[in-house]
Write a protein that holds these residues in place. Structure first.
Motif, mmCIF file in Angstrom:
data_model
loop_
_atom_site.group_PDB
_atom_site.id
_atom_site.type_symbol
_atom_site.label_atom_id
_atom_site.label_comp_id
_atom_site.label_asym_id
_atom_site.label_seq_id
_atom_site.Cartn_x
_atom_site.Cartn_y
_atom_site.Cartn_z
ATOM 1 N N THR A 1 0.831 -1.205 0.000
ATOM 2 C CA THR A 1 0.000 0.000 0.000
ATOM 3 C C THR A 1 0.865 1.254 0.000
ATOM 4 O OG1 THR A 1 -1.696 -1.188 1.215
ATOM 5 C CG2 THR A 1 -1.851 1.198 1.230
ATOM 6 N N ARG A 2 1.904 1.244 0.805
ATOM 7 C CA ARG A 2 2.791 2.417 0.920
ATOM 8 C C ARG A 2 3.509 2.703 -0.401
ATOM 9 N NH1 ARG A 2 3.893 7.101 2.269
ATOM 10 N NH2 ARG A 2 5.804 7.570 3.356
ATOM 11 N N GLU B 1 1.124 4.218 -2.901
ATOM 12 C CA GLU B 1 0.895 5.627 -2.590
ATOM 13 C C GLU B 1 2.025 6.508 -3.111
ATOM 14 O OE1 GLU B 1 0.492 5.756 1.659
ATOM 15 O OE2 GLU B 1 -1.556 4.960 1.627
ATOM 16 N N ASP C 1 1.803 6.759 -6.872
ATOM 17 C CA ASP C 1 0.678 7.633 -7.221
ATOM 18 C C ASP C 1 1.050 9.106 -7.022
ATOM 19 O OD1 ASP C 1 -0.953 5.488 -7.891
ATOM 20 O OD2 ASP C 1 -2.020 5.473 -5.977
#
Length: 110
Positions: A82-83, A86, A89
């Motif tokens: 997830t990190r 992010e 992105d």
């Protein structure tokens, strides 16, 4: 950071665990450049256990992608934490890479 490389028939799978930051990015760059030098330009980067990627790590990913494409290959990312997703992105790099939910799918895409 820990780096494990498995060479399959036509694809190299590189598993990265830990943090990719200014202290560890040169080690990752060296490992990936060694693959390109050995004509292993089809690379899947398994980022499931990667906790963080800094701007230095992003630079390594982009330069490896360019080098792989120059040699007729590609750098594909799989199992982004997830990190890491992010960070990609926020940097606007998500569209630049082919990203897959798992290693098998990424390897099969070549």
């Amino acid at each position: 950071m820990k780096i494990e490389t498995r060479d399959l028939k036509h694809v190299s799978v590189v598993k990265v665990a830990g943090r990719v930051d200014s202290a560890t990015a040169p080690d990752l760059e060296k490992s990936l450049q060694e693959l390109l030098t050995a004509d292993r330009s089809q690379i899947v980067l398994d980022l499931q256990e990667t906790e963080y990627v800094s701007s230095a790590g992003l630079r390594v990913l982009v330069s490896t992608l360019k080098g792989a494409k120059k040699d007729g290959g590609d750098l594909r990312l799989s199992q982004l934490s997830t990190r890491v997703k992010e960070v990609l992105d926020l940097a606007g790099l998500t569209p630049v890479f082919n990203i897959y939910p798992d290693v098998v799918e990424a390897v099969g895409s070549f």
